[in-house]
Design an enzyme around this catalytic site. Sequence first.
Site, short mmCIF file in Angstrom:
data_model
loop_
_atom_site.label_atom_id
_atom_site.label_comp_id
_atom_site.label_asym_id
_atom_site.label_seq_id
_atom_site.Cartn_x
_atom_site.Cartn_y
_atom_site.Cartn_z
CE LYS A 183 -3.54 2.73 2.23
NZ LYS A 183 -2.79 3.98 1.92
CD GLU A 259 13.19 4.49 8.02
OE1 GLU A 259 13.33 5.38 8.88
OE2 GLU A 259 12.90 4.71 6.85
CB CYS A 293 13.25 9.62 8.09
SG CYS A 293 13.83 8.21 7.14
CD GLU A 392 10.89 12.94 10.91
OE1 GLU A 392 11.84 12.40 10.32
OE2 GLU A 392 9.85 12.32 11.23
#
Length: 488
Positions: A183, A259, A293, A392
């Site tokens: 997906k 992750e 990231c 982040e």
Amino acid sequence: MTLRPADSSALLVDGKLVPGSGGTFEVFNPATEELIGRAAEGTTADMDAAIAAARRAFDETEWARDHGFRARCLRQLCDALQSHIEELREITVAEVGAPVMLTNGPQLEGPIEDLRYWADLIETYSWEQDLGHASPMGIPTHRRLLKEAVGVVGAITPWNFPHQINFAKLGPALAAGNTIVLKPAPDTPWCAALVAKVIAEETEIPAGVVNVVTSTDHSLGAQLCSDPRVDLVSFTGSTATGRTVMATAAQTLKKVFLELGGKSAFIVLDDADIKGACSVAAFSVCVHAGQGCALSTRLLVPRARYEDALAAASAAMAGIRAGDPSARGTVCGPVISARQRARVESYLALAVEEGGTIVTGGGRPDDHQSGFFVEPTLIAGLDNSSRVAQEEIFGPVLVIIPYDNDDDAIRIANDSPYGLSGSVWGADPDRVAHVVAGVRTGTLSVNGGVWYSADAPFGGYKQSGIGREMGLAGFEEYLETKLVASPS
């Protein structure tokens, strides 16, 4: 510009390209805000069919056991994708907003070529290990250790590096003998849809082994995580969503690979080339508009050299312009959407509220009236406890923070919920080694060394994730261990 990739409005389910039961959804170019086409809108029924197909393919075919056939199929896929490379490149620039220069590496060509690594690994891996003879409880026994595929893999991927992350899951999962339901992110469906078309029409990969369901319905990800027919979930995305994935998958105690986010530190020691190191830090955080990231978004510099470091980082960042991703010289393209731009801008406002100073950037570029662009931005005057240093942001934003000595730099680097990546720059090997040993993170670059490679494991400590992707460690995430004991 309107792209019309063939069968862009198709799902891949049980070896067939089929329309989404929910119709289609719109795909936009983040650099122009233009509608460039539509993609298939999958539903819970489509996802159910995809999972059923993957289950059948694993349980009823020889895919998991025929190592040579899998290697051949992966090489076929690599060759077939190479023949579509320019079409894939056009799609990647248009729907991801990725600078075209990056498609020569991690945004496209690198991940495709990495399929050969996984094919080679199939042929060299020790699928069986002889543990020899023993006499447990006085019974002479011969023991063998077998490595086998986990089963059905549910893969949920983000939009920032779609080919890299899709193939970092498809490659090792298929090489290990699993079947898979992918997906992809709704922001970048075409990158996955064209791969699905190539798999269906130009490879021998059996029906049901790979299924691709594009959709704007995020509940389909939850469906993958909760369905008992799925044996492992491999997810890349935010830490917040990763928690939800883990909790949902726990209902059926399936294996989970995560992750997740990062807030990595770029540590410049006082014996380093301050100007050179800070320029690299500024440049790297602007690559793909900071939407990575593993990018180092906290620049830690010695307090005694702070002004020099600030000047170097500011000058480097001011020289990088957010621009058209289709232009060969562009490093910093748009962020993916209006929502993401608003998120980045909210952090810039927060930085000022917290007492920080916008040294460079901080707004939208004047020469782009459309597109989701943010100027490369350097923030000073805040310590590591500020939210912009802890959270982040996922934009071209760098926070510069002074430290007092090497141990203080280690302390600040580790003062984060994340531990995904980072950099250390210094001249004294012993001091560099001390910092490397002290920083708790999954990957570290020393003086510009490159850790990204198909054979190198990638992943993080703490809230940056669980497990490793890529390399032998990433391959073995998709395997189970079976001990077979027989009389001897």
